[in-house]
Design an enzyme around this catalytic site. Structure first.
Site, PDB file in Angstrom:
ATOM      1  N   GLU A 107       0.843  -1.213   0.000  1.00  0.00           N
ATOM      2  CA  GLU A 107       0.000   0.000   0.000  1.00  0.00           C
ATOM      3  C   GLU A 107       0.872   1.256   0.000  1.00  0.00           C
ATOM      4  O   GLU A 107       0.545   2.251  -0.643  1.00  0.00           O
ATOM      5  CB  GLU A 107      -0.946   0.015   1.207  1.00  0.00           C
ATOM      6  CG  GLU A 107      -2.001  -1.075   1.178  1.00  0.00           C
ATOM      7  CD  GLU A 107      -2.844  -1.072  -0.099  1.00  0.00           C
ATOM      8  OE1 GLU A 107      -3.231   0.003  -0.581  1.00  0.00           O
ATOM      9  OE2 GLU A 107      -3.103  -2.178  -0.608  1.00  0.00           O
ATOM     10  N   TRP A 113       1.595   1.770  -3.340  1.00  0.00           N
ATOM     11  CA  TRP A 113       0.481   2.312  -4.135  1.00  0.00           C
ATOM     12  C   TRP A 113       0.562   3.839  -4.129  1.00  0.00           C
ATOM     13  O   TRP A 113       0.289   4.513  -5.115  1.00  0.00           O
ATOM     14  CB  TRP A 113      -0.886   1.866  -3.573  1.00  0.00           C
ATOM     15  CG  TRP A 113      -1.429   0.646  -4.257  1.00  0.00           C
ATOM     16  CD1 TRP A 113      -1.437  -0.619  -3.753  1.00  0.00           C
ATOM     17  CD2 TRP A 113      -2.030   0.569  -5.566  1.00  0.00           C
ATOM     18  NE1 TRP A 113      -2.008  -1.474  -4.669  1.00  0.00           N
ATOM     19  CE2 TRP A 113      -2.383  -0.781  -5.779  1.00  0.00           C
ATOM     20  CE3 TRP A 113      -2.299   1.498  -6.566  1.00  0.00           C
ATOM     21  CZ2 TRP A 113      -2.987  -1.213  -6.962  1.00  0.00           C
ATOM     22  CZ3 TRP A 113      -2.897   1.073  -7.743  1.00  0.00           C
ATOM     23  CH2 TRP A 113      -3.238  -0.268  -7.926  1.00  0.00           C
ATOM     24  N   TRP A 163     -21.664  12.043 -19.133  1.00  0.00           N
ATOM     25  CA  TRP A 163     -22.055  12.156 -17.724  1.00  0.00           C
ATOM     26  C   TRP A 163     -23.383  12.899 -17.610  1.00  0.00           C
ATOM     27  O   TRP A 163     -23.728  13.711 -18.488  1.00  0.00           O
ATOM     28  CB  TRP A 163     -20.978  12.903 -16.919  1.00  0.00           C
ATOM     29  CG  TRP A 163     -19.628  12.262 -16.983  1.00  0.00           C
ATOM     30  CD1 TRP A 163     -18.528  12.752 -17.622  1.00  0.00           C
ATOM     31  CD2 TRP A 163     -19.231  11.000 -16.425  1.00  0.00           C
ATOM     32  NE1 TRP A 163     -17.469  11.876 -17.485  1.00  0.00           N
ATOM     33  CE2 TRP A 163     -17.875  10.799 -16.757  1.00  0.00           C
ATOM     34  CE3 TRP A 163     -19.893  10.028 -15.682  1.00  0.00           C
ATOM     35  CZ2 TRP A 163     -17.166   9.658 -16.370  1.00  0.00           C
ATOM     36  CZ3 TRP A 163     -19.192   8.899 -15.296  1.00  0.00           C
ATOM     37  CH2 TRP A 163     -17.844   8.718 -15.637  1.00  0.00           C
ATOM     38  N   ASN A 179     -10.768   3.014   3.149  1.00  0.00           N
ATOM     39  CA  ASN A 179     -10.489   2.770   1.729  1.00  0.00           C
ATOM     40  C   ASN A 179     -11.538   1.892   1.039  1.00  0.00           C
ATOM     41  O   ASN A 179     -11.964   2.178  -0.074  1.00  0.00           O
ATOM     42  CB  ASN A 179      -9.104   2.135   1.567  1.00  0.00           C
ATOM     43  CG  ASN A 179      -8.778   1.880   0.112  1.00  0.00           C
ATOM     44  OD1 ASN A 179      -8.742   2.804  -0.687  1.00  0.00           O
ATOM     45  ND2 ASN A 179      -8.574   0.625  -0.242  1.00  0.00           N
ATOM     46  N   TRP A 187     -16.654  11.611 -12.529  1.00  0.00           N
ATOM     47  CA  TRP A 187     -15.710  11.270 -11.452  1.00  0.00           C
ATOM     48  C   TRP A 187     -15.027  12.523 -10.898  1.00  0.00           C
ATOM     49  O   TRP A 187     -14.631  12.567  -9.735  1.00  0.00           O
ATOM     50  CB  TRP A 187     -14.673  10.245 -11.922  1.00  0.00           C
ATOM     51  CG  TRP A 187     -13.826  10.702 -13.083  1.00  0.00           C
ATOM     52  CD1 TRP A 187     -14.113  10.548 -14.406  1.00  0.00           C
ATOM     53  CD2 TRP A 187     -12.583  11.417 -13.027  1.00  0.00           C
ATOM     54  NE1 TRP A 187     -13.131  11.115 -15.178  1.00  0.00           N
ATOM     55  CE2 TRP A 187     -12.171  11.645 -14.358  1.00  0.00           C
ATOM     56  CE3 TRP A 187     -11.770  11.871 -11.994  1.00  0.00           C
ATOM     57  CZ2 TRP A 187     -10.994  12.326 -14.683  1.00  0.00           C
ATOM     58  CZ3 TRP A 187     -10.595  12.540 -12.308  1.00  0.00           C
ATOM     59  CH2 TRP A 187     -10.213  12.766 -13.634  1.00  0.00           C
ATOM     60  N   TRP A 201      -9.957   7.950  -8.023  1.00  0.00           N
ATOM     61  CA  TRP A 201     -11.181   8.282  -8.759  1.00  0.00           C
ATOM     62  C   TRP A 201     -11.140   7.755 -10.198  1.00  0.00           C
ATOM     63  O   TRP A 201     -12.142   7.312 -10.735  1.00  0.00           O
ATOM     64  CB  TRP A 201     -11.459   9.788  -8.711  1.00  0.00           C
ATOM     65  CG  TRP A 201     -12.181  10.098  -7.435  1.00  0.00           C
ATOM     66  CD1 TRP A 201     -11.639  10.559  -6.269  1.00  0.00           C
ATOM     67  CD2 TRP A 201     -13.583   9.892  -7.179  1.00  0.00           C
ATOM     68  NE1 TRP A 201     -12.603  10.655  -5.301  1.00  0.00           N
ATOM     69  CE2 TRP A 201     -13.805  10.260  -5.835  1.00  0.00           C
ATOM     70  CE3 TRP A 201     -14.659   9.441  -7.937  1.00  0.00           C
ATOM     71  CZ2 TRP A 201     -15.071  10.187  -5.245  1.00  0.00           C
ATOM     72  CZ3 TRP A 201     -15.917   9.370  -7.344  1.00  0.00           C
ATOM     73  CH2 TRP A 201     -16.107   9.728  -6.025  1.00  0.00           C
TER      74      TRP A 201
HETATM   75  P1  FAD Z   1      -3.408   2.251   5.217  1.00  0.00           P
HETATM   76  O1  FAD Z   1      -4.249   1.128   4.752  1.00  0.00           O
HETATM   77  O2  FAD Z   1      -2.879   2.209   6.581  1.00  0.00           O
HETATM   78  O3  FAD Z   1      -2.222   2.391   4.162  1.00  0.00           O
HETATM   79  C1  FAD Z   1      -0.973   3.039   4.480  1.00  0.00           C
HETATM   80  C2  FAD Z   1      -0.689   4.144   3.508  1.00  0.00           C
HETATM   81  O4  FAD Z   1      -0.547   3.646   2.185  1.00  0.00           O
HETATM   82  C3  FAD Z   1      -1.790   5.181   3.428  1.00  0.00           C
HETATM   83  O5  FAD Z   1      -1.689   6.129   4.468  1.00  0.00           O
HETATM   84  C4  FAD Z   1      -1.535   5.783   2.052  1.00  0.00           C
HETATM   85  O6  FAD Z   1      -0.507   6.756   2.084  1.00  0.00           O
HETATM   86  C5  FAD Z   1      -1.056   4.595   1.257  1.00  0.00           C
HETATM   87  N1  FAD Z   1      -2.181   3.999   0.525  1.00  0.00           N
HETATM   88  C6  FAD Z   1      -3.029   3.044   0.950  1.00  0.00           C
HETATM   89  N2  FAD Z   1      -3.917   2.735  -0.007  1.00  0.00           N
HETATM   90  C7  FAD Z   1      -3.639   3.527  -1.068  1.00  0.00           C
HETATM   91  C8  FAD Z   1      -4.199   3.674  -2.375  1.00  0.00           C
HETATM   92  N3  FAD Z   1      -5.242   2.926  -2.793  1.00  0.00           N
HETATM   93  N4  FAD Z   1      -3.671   4.610  -3.197  1.00  0.00           N
HETATM   94  C9  FAD Z   1      -2.620   5.367  -2.805  1.00  0.00           C
HETATM   95  N5  FAD Z   1      -2.042   5.260  -1.582  1.00  0.00           N
HETATM   96  C10 FAD Z   1      -2.539   4.347  -0.733  1.00  0.00           C
HETATM   97  N6  FAD Z   1      -5.428   8.443  -0.314  1.00  0.00           N
HETATM   98  C11 FAD Z   1      -4.897   9.612   0.078  1.00  0.00           C
HETATM   99  O7  FAD Z   1      -3.893   9.622   0.803  1.00  0.00           O
HETATM  100  N7  FAD Z   1      -5.444  10.796  -0.330  1.00  0.00           N
HETATM  101  C12 FAD Z   1      -6.548  10.850  -1.134  1.00  0.00           C
HETATM  102  O8  FAD Z   1      -6.993  11.956  -1.499  1.00  0.00           O
HETATM  103  C13 FAD Z   1      -7.152   9.621  -1.526  1.00  0.00           C
HETATM  104  N8  FAD Z   1      -8.287   9.614  -2.276  1.00  0.00           N
HETATM  105  C14 FAD Z   1      -8.839   8.410  -2.646  1.00  0.00           C
HETATM  106  C15 FAD Z   1      -9.996   8.411  -3.439  1.00  0.00           C
HETATM  107  C16 FAD Z   1     -10.586   7.209  -3.837  1.00  0.00           C
HETATM  108  C17 FAD Z   1     -11.829   7.225  -4.704  1.00  0.00           C
HETATM  109  C18 FAD Z   1     -10.015   5.989  -3.412  1.00  0.00           C
HETATM  110  C19 FAD Z   1     -10.651   4.681  -3.823  1.00  0.00           C
HETATM  111  C20 FAD Z   1      -8.867   5.978  -2.635  1.00  0.00           C
HETATM  112  C21 FAD Z   1      -8.258   7.172  -2.244  1.00  0.00           C
HETATM  113  N9  FAD Z   1      -7.091   7.199  -1.435  1.00  0.00           N
HETATM  114  C22 FAD Z   1      -6.543   8.401  -1.079  1.00  0.00           C
HETATM  115  C23 FAD Z   1      -6.382   5.939  -1.097  1.00  0.00           C
HETATM  116  C24 FAD Z   1      -6.756   5.285   0.243  1.00  0.00           C
HETATM  117  O9  FAD Z   1      -8.141   5.210   0.371  1.00  0.00           O
HETATM  118  C25 FAD Z   1      -6.166   6.022   1.448  1.00  0.00           C
HETATM  119  O10 FAD Z   1      -4.795   6.274   1.262  1.00  0.00           O
HETATM  120  C26 FAD Z   1      -6.344   5.198   2.738  1.00  0.00           C
HETATM  121  O11 FAD Z   1      -7.696   4.930   2.961  1.00  0.00           O
HETATM  122  C27 FAD Z   1      -5.767   5.975   3.908  1.00  0.00           C
HETATM  123  O12 FAD Z   1      -5.983   5.307   5.109  1.00  0.00           O
HETATM  124  P2  FAD Z   1      -4.791   4.687   5.956  1.00  0.00           P
HETATM  125  O13 FAD Z   1      -3.726   5.710   6.144  1.00  0.00           O
HETATM  126  O14 FAD Z   1      -5.365   4.064   7.158  1.00  0.00           O
HETATM  127  O15 FAD Z   1      -4.244   3.591   4.950  1.00  0.00           O
END
Ligand code: FAD
Length: 474
Positions: A273, A276, A304, A339, A357, A380
């Protein structure tokens, strides 16, 4: 020679490459935050994210103070402000950590040139990524558009350890009459809606490290399964801290390696992640137009529906789909959404409701404390089926199935949608299926206390497939 340390999204003292470079350069350091929201145009930080920024700066200011330093604040065009600061302080160097969004890259390059032309030493460093986008490409030199090969490329690379910042040898420039106060930046909105966020976030570099340690002590072991359960505290919640740089990915990865074996599922999935996030920056760097246009051009003219009332019901968490409404209300209340639920709510908006979107991304941008141009755009476009490594267009989440699978007891829904608190678990994700007597007993009349579904699932699904099929065929 005095060094200006220009801080942006790197609001920490530990593992801060530009700060350590400034210390090593010798001479006094003048740390400054310049509020230059205009330079980011439509994607300047706003809403909940600005609240987080305010608190992060407040905390950083206190940390500098403890080390005998002073964090300066300025407001306006970055180049003009830096030049004025150089004139008034006599600085001979400007150091910063790099950013990767299109508008920042262009601006930073212009500033670098202008300052160097004026005889100022300029240095930019990496402190926010494990691998900067310009260092990763496919065998044929192209940028990656799919995560798995990207991950394969970078996962074996040597990880840089966090930078040891030697604060004891740092010499800081102080001047009480220079710059403005944090309050003068007016990052907080006039209407105090942001106060509710205070209950959910403890904003400081130390608390970011504490959250990481707490997560590594237990939840990470089951992260591969628990990360999908929105009512379980199964994720690290580090996203706003990573976004604003209160913690860096080098620190996260070092602690993860020090405490866990990455061959185990939980820790490995967590590392993936973190990558990611790196992948999102990789896509944004190579395709800087993607916050405003789909990466896959064939979706540029997608038909849209642009229905303001539908968009509003979604924003307010009143779609009649419990898991969606729970997520939207969690977002509005806490500035964060799980997420799994981000994927479900975005799918409903884009697919079932055929809303652009970009309108969903904009709402997230205003309401998330972790609003991040790279991750938000990637997320998105993934849901919209039009980006790098997107979900195939025919994948349309079924909100009832998702709810039953990931919130089996309905605890998440009941927490955020109290109107449904007394609905039996069997019907919690589809209250319209409950017999009238059950609804009556639960004190919930559909259409009165809680909305009927905004669109019938089957109808929404078929309509979306037809619309996406048309684009595919054209
Ligand atoms: P954890 O599960 O603890 O993951 C650790 C770190 O990994 C996160 O803090 C983040 O930096 C990174 N990470 C995890 N999942 C993703 C992912 N899918 N994409 C990119 N990085 C990821 N994340 C944001 O930081 N900012 C946003 O504006 C954002 N917008 C999103 C919009 C949509 C529609 C979706 C589906 C996802 C988005 N995410 C975004 C990704 C993800 O949802 C969040 O990073 C995550 O929920 C943050 O929670 P956490 O720190 O507990 O994540």
């Amino acid at each position: 020679k005095l060094t200006i340390l220009w801080l942006r999204q790197d609001l920490r003292l530990n593992d801060n490459s530009a700060l350590q470079a400034a210390i090593e350069a010798g001479g006094p350091i003048l740390p400054v935050y310049i509020d230059d929201r205009e330079a980011m145009g439509d994607w300047a930080p706003t809403g909940a994210s600005l609240w987080f920024l305010h608190r992060a700066l407040e905390s950083l200011e206190a940390s500098f103070k403890k080390s005998g330093g002073q964090l300066f604040y300025l407001k306006g065009d970055s180049l003009a402000e830096l030049k004025a600061l150089i004139d008034s302080s006599g600085a001979g160097r400007v150091y910063w950590n790099r950013r990767y969004e299109g508008p920042h890259r262009e601006r930073d390059a212009a500033i670098k040139k202008a300052l160097r032309d004026a005889g100022i030493e300029v240095k930019s460093c990496n402190t926010s990524l494990l691998n900067e986008p310009h260092t990763v490409s496919t065998g044929s030199g192209q940028p990656y558009k799919v995560y798995t090969p990207y991950w394969r490329n970078v996962k074996e690379r040597k990880l840089e350890p966090p930078v040891e910042v030697d604060l004891k040898t740092a010499d800081f420039y102080t001047n009480k009459s220079m710059g403005c106060q944090l309050e003068d930046l007016k990052l907080l909105p006039d209407h105090p809606w942001h106060r509710k966020l205070e209950a959910y976030w403890d904003v400081s570099e130390e608390s970011a490290m504490k959250y990481l340690d707490k997560f590594l002590a237990e939840p990470v072991a089951a992260y591969d399964t628990d990360r999908d359960l929105p009512r379980v505290a199964g994720t690290s919640r580090l996203s706003p801290y990573l976004h604003w740089g209160l913690i860096g990915p080098r620190q996260v990865m070092e602690r993860l390696h020090a405490t866990h074996d990455l061959r185990e599922q939980g820790p490995q999935t967590y590392a993936k992640e973190i990558y990611w996030r790196e992948f999102a920056y990789n896509v944004l760097y190579h395709f800087p137009h993607t916050p405003d246009a789909p990466l896959q051009e064939k979706y540029a003219d997608f038909p849209w529906e642009y229905d303001k009332s539908v968009l509003k019901q979604w924003q307010q968490g009143r779609t009649g789909y419990p898991i969606v409404d729970a997520g939207m209300r969690e977002l509005y209340e806490t500035g964060w959404m799980h997420n799994r639920v981000r994927m479900i709510v975005s799918s409903l908006l884009v697919k079932h409701l055929l809303q652009d979107w970009r309108d969903g991304a904009r709402w997230f941008w205003d309401t998330l404390v972790d609003a991040d141009l790279a991750s938000n755009t990637l997320g998105w476009q993934w849901s919209g089926g039009c980006g790098a490594d997107a979900a195939p267009y025919f994948r349309i989440f079924n909100p009832m199935t998702q709810g039953k699978k990931f919130d089996p007891d309905g605890d998440y829904v009941k927490h955020w949608v109290p109107e449904l608190k007394h609905i039996p678990t069997k019907f919690i994700h589809e209250p319209w299926e409950a017999p009238p007597s059950v609804l009556e007993q639960a004190g919930c009349q559909l259409g009165e206390d809680y909305p009927e579904p905004i669109i019938d699932h089957k109808k929404g699904r078929e309509r979306a497939l037809a619309a996406f099929d048309k684009v595919k065929a054209s």
